[in-house]
Design a protein around this motif. Structure first.
Motif, PDB file in Angstrom:
ATOM      1  N   UNK A  92     -25.383   5.144 -12.993  1.00  0.00           N
ATOM      2  CA  UNK A  92     -26.388   5.350 -14.042  1.00  0.00           C
ATOM      3  C   UNK A  92     -27.477   4.289 -14.007  1.00  0.00           C
ATOM      4  N   UNK A  93     -27.199   3.138 -13.379  1.00  0.00           N
ATOM      5  CA  UNK A  93     -28.168   2.046 -13.335  1.00  0.00           C
ATOM      6  C   UNK A  93     -28.674   1.773 -11.916  1.00  0.00           C
ATOM      7  N   UNK A  94     -28.501   2.717 -11.033  1.00  0.00           N
ATOM      8  CA  UNK A  94     -28.851   2.518  -9.622  1.00  0.00           C
ATOM      9  C   UNK A  94     -30.341   2.214  -9.418  1.00  0.00           C
ATOM     10  N   UNK A  95     -31.195   2.632 -10.335  1.00  0.00           N
ATOM     11  CA  UNK A  95     -32.634   2.391 -10.191  1.00  0.00           C
ATOM     12  C   UNK A  95     -33.032   0.952 -10.499  1.00  0.00           C
ATOM     13  N   UNK A  96     -32.151   0.167 -11.113  1.00  0.00           N
ATOM     14  CA  UNK A  96     -32.447  -1.224 -11.410  1.00  0.00           C
ATOM     15  C   UNK A  96     -31.611  -2.109 -10.488  1.00  0.00           C
ATOM     16  N   UNK A  97     -32.255  -2.674  -9.485  1.00  0.00           N
ATOM     17  CA  UNK A  97     -31.548  -3.472  -8.480  1.00  0.00           C
ATOM     18  C   UNK A  97     -30.918  -4.733  -9.067  1.00  0.00           C
ATOM     19  N   UNK A  98     -31.385  -5.176 -10.226  1.00  0.00           N
ATOM     20  CA  UNK A  98     -30.847  -6.395 -10.840  1.00  0.00           C
ATOM     21  C   UNK A  98     -29.633  -6.126 -11.735  1.00  0.00           C
ATOM     22  N   UNK A  99     -29.321  -4.868 -11.985  1.00  0.00           N
ATOM     23  CA  UNK A  99     -28.178  -4.542 -12.841  1.00  0.00           C
ATOM     24  C   UNK A  99     -26.952  -4.295 -11.984  1.00  0.00           C
ATOM     25  N   UNK A 100     -25.861  -4.934 -12.379  1.00  0.00           N
ATOM     26  CA  UNK A 100     -24.629  -4.820 -11.608  1.00  0.00           C
ATOM     27  C   UNK A 100     -23.433  -4.803 -12.556  1.00  0.00           C
ATOM     28  N   UNK A 101     -22.424  -4.039 -12.206  1.00  0.00           N
ATOM     29  CA  UNK A 101     -21.200  -3.940 -13.003  1.00  0.00           C
ATOM     30  C   UNK A 101     -20.019  -4.473 -12.200  1.00  0.00           C
ATOM     31  N   UNK A 102     -19.027  -4.976 -12.920  1.00  0.00           N
ATOM     32  CA  UNK A 102     -17.868  -5.625 -12.320  1.00  0.00           C
ATOM     33  C   UNK A 102     -16.580  -5.090 -12.943  1.00  0.00           C
ATOM     34  N   UNK A 103     -15.489  -5.212 -12.188  1.00  0.00           N
ATOM     35  CA  UNK A 103     -14.148  -4.937 -12.705  1.00  0.00           C
ATOM     36  C   UNK A 103     -13.385  -6.255 -12.657  1.00  0.00           C
ATOM     37  N   UNK A 104     -12.920  -6.708 -13.829  1.00  0.00           N
ATOM     38  CA  UNK A 104     -12.115  -7.928 -13.906  1.00  0.00           C
ATOM     39  C   UNK A 104     -10.651  -7.530 -14.100  1.00  0.00           C
ATOM     40  N   UNK A 105      -9.794  -8.154 -13.347  1.00  0.00           N
ATOM     41  CA  UNK A 105      -8.358  -7.862 -13.404  1.00  0.00           C
ATOM     42  C   UNK A 105      -7.717  -8.736 -14.478  1.00  0.00           C
TER      43      UNK A 105
END
Length: 80
Positions: free
Chosen positions: A49-62
């Motif tokens: 959903x945020x692929x158009x913003x190169x500065x936005x990134x999501x993470x998975x924390x264990x």
């Protein structure tokens, strides 16, 4: 079976090749999930959903790794 919690979060980064958030108060907490598969699905939906913003990134924390009291340096303590 052991519960293995995962946190999905993300936001805008200072530099897309790093992990420093531009505004910590604006971090998007997607949620906590009971297994990696459901966390991955949530991560993937947000990332797409945020692929158009190169500065936005999501993470998975264990989270389960942080909560494992048997691990050295886990930093968690039981109260009571």
């Amino acid at each position: 079976m052991t519960q293995r919690l995962h946190l999905v979060f993300g936001g805008e980064l200072v530099d897309p090749s790093g992990t420093e958030f531009r505004d910590v108060d604006a971090i998007d907490i997607v949620g906590i999930f009971p297994d990696y598969a459901s966390a991955y699905d949530a991560w993937k939906a947000k990332a797409q959903a945020t692929v158009d913003n190169a500065h936005t990134r999501y993470f998975i924390a264990h989270i389960h790794r942080l909560m494992d009291e048997g691990s050295a340096g886990s930093g968690t303590r039981k109260l009571g």
